[in-house]
Every structure is written in C-alpha cells, then in structure tokens.
Scaffold this active site. Structure first.
Site, mmCIF file in Angstrom:
data_model
loop_
_atom_site.group_PDB
_atom_site.id
_atom_site.type_symbol
_atom_site.label_atom_id
_atom_site.label_comp_id
_atom_site.label_asym_id
_atom_site.label_seq_id
_atom_site.Cartn_x
_atom_site.Cartn_y
_atom_site.Cartn_z
ATOM 1 C CD GLU A 62 -1.122 9.448 0.333
ATOM 2 O OE1 GLU A 62 -0.750 9.944 1.492
ATOM 3 O OE2 GLU A 62 -0.913 9.969 -0.849
ATOM 4 C CG HIS A 100 -2.838 9.406 -4.144
ATOM 5 N ND1 HIS A 100 -2.668 10.040 -2.898
ATOM 6 C CD2 HIS A 100 -3.831 9.877 -4.650
ATOM 7 C CE1 HIS A 100 -3.913 10.913 -2.734
ATOM 8 N NE2 HIS A 100 -4.529 10.885 -4.070
ATOM 9 C CB CYS A 137 -7.500 11.278 -2.409
ATOM 10 S SG CYS A 137 -8.009 10.916 -4.290
#
Length: 180
Positions: free
Chosen positions: A56, A139, A120
């Site tokens: 991410e 992730h 998250c």
C-alpha cells in the site's frame, strides 16, 4: 511465520497483533512508536479480496464508516481530525515491488493506493501520521488462498528487507544532498 524466519542480523524485529478496533489503534500505534522509536514500522493485514501480496502506497484520513469488532465507528469518520486527506509512505513501493518480484519468489507482489477505509487503512494512516511517513502496509490474502504461511513469511521477509534497503539508500541521498 516472520518471527520464525527473522530478518537480517542488524534488525530488531518486534511483532504485535493489533486488534480490529479503532480506539485501540488510536492508543496503541502512538504508544508503540514512542516505546521503540523504530526506523520503520510495517503493518500487515489480511484482506479477503486480496489474491496477491499488496504494498500500500498511502493511508487515508476520512471515510471510515464500518463498525469495528467492538461495534464502534469514529463519529468524525476520520483518523486524525485536521490531518491531511492522504499521507504517502516515504518508502518507494514501486522499487520495492520490482526488487521483490525480481527475486523469483513464488508469490505475486502488487501495488495499491487504497487500503480500504477500514481498520487496515485506519491503522496505516495513524502510523504514517505518527511517523511522518516512516511506515508501510502490506495486505496479504487469507492463508491458503493461494499462499501458505511459509510463502507469505518468506515474501514478508524479502519485502521488509528491501524496504529497509530502500529507506537506508534514500536517507544516504538526503544526507549527501544536505552536505553540498
């Protein structure tokens, strides 16, 4: 799994399980940064939609509407009131993705700019805000869909070691640029 594998010798690895609770995240993440003053924090979260290991790039401040495991949702629907909408990691995720992919592990690594506006993303933004961008979020798909714990552990080990390498080299450049 990563605890079993470890990281290179010059790295102290601390592993914590963060509950899926907004208020715990708001309390725990700053406390861990204060306690350890780490060079980097890498958060790992399971996504039922993920089919790859996903790096991410950024965390988002607003849009949190889903209830957590305590059936709580922040009234403001944001992480840090008055904080920027988006904070990017100082880690160049494109470089990390290319390097890890080139290692030939049996795991596919991809990039994302949206960690999902749930715990998250909330955790990532909170950590990025606390650390001025010295955080990362990965992730992973659920175990066995398609990767084993061992495959994910090896992938995380490679990813974190590449992140540390990228971070160290970017800091060398910053130091070098300030001296001239």
């Amino acid at each position: 799994e990563l605890e079993k594998l470890g990281l290179r010798d010059d790295v102290d690895l601390h592993v914590y399980e963060v509950p899926v609770e907004y208020q715990t995240v708001q309390r725990l993440i700053p406390a861990l940064w204060k306690k350890h003053s780490p060079q980097l924090v890498v958060h790992v979260g399971v996504s039922g939609m993920a089919t790859t290991v996903t790096l991410e790039k950024c965390g988002h401040n607003v849009g949190y509407k889903g209830l957590d495991n305590c059936r709580f949702c922040p009234g403001s629907q944001c992480c840090i009131e008055g904080g920027p909408e988006c904070i990017d990691s100082i880690i160049d995720m494109d470089t990390v993705c290319k390097r890890v992919s080139a290692l030939g592990l049996d795991v596919t690594v991809t990039i994302s700019k949206d960690a999902g506006r749930y715990l998250c993303d909330f955790t990532y933004y909170t950590s990025l805000y606390q650390s001025h961008g010295r955080s990362a979020f990965v992730h992973v798909p659920p175990l066995g869909k398609p990767y084993t714990a061992e495959q994910l552990g090896r992938a995380l080990q490679a990813i974190i070691e590449e992140m540390l390498d990228v971070l160290e080299h970017s800091e060398d450049k910053i130091t070098c640029q300030h001296e001239h």
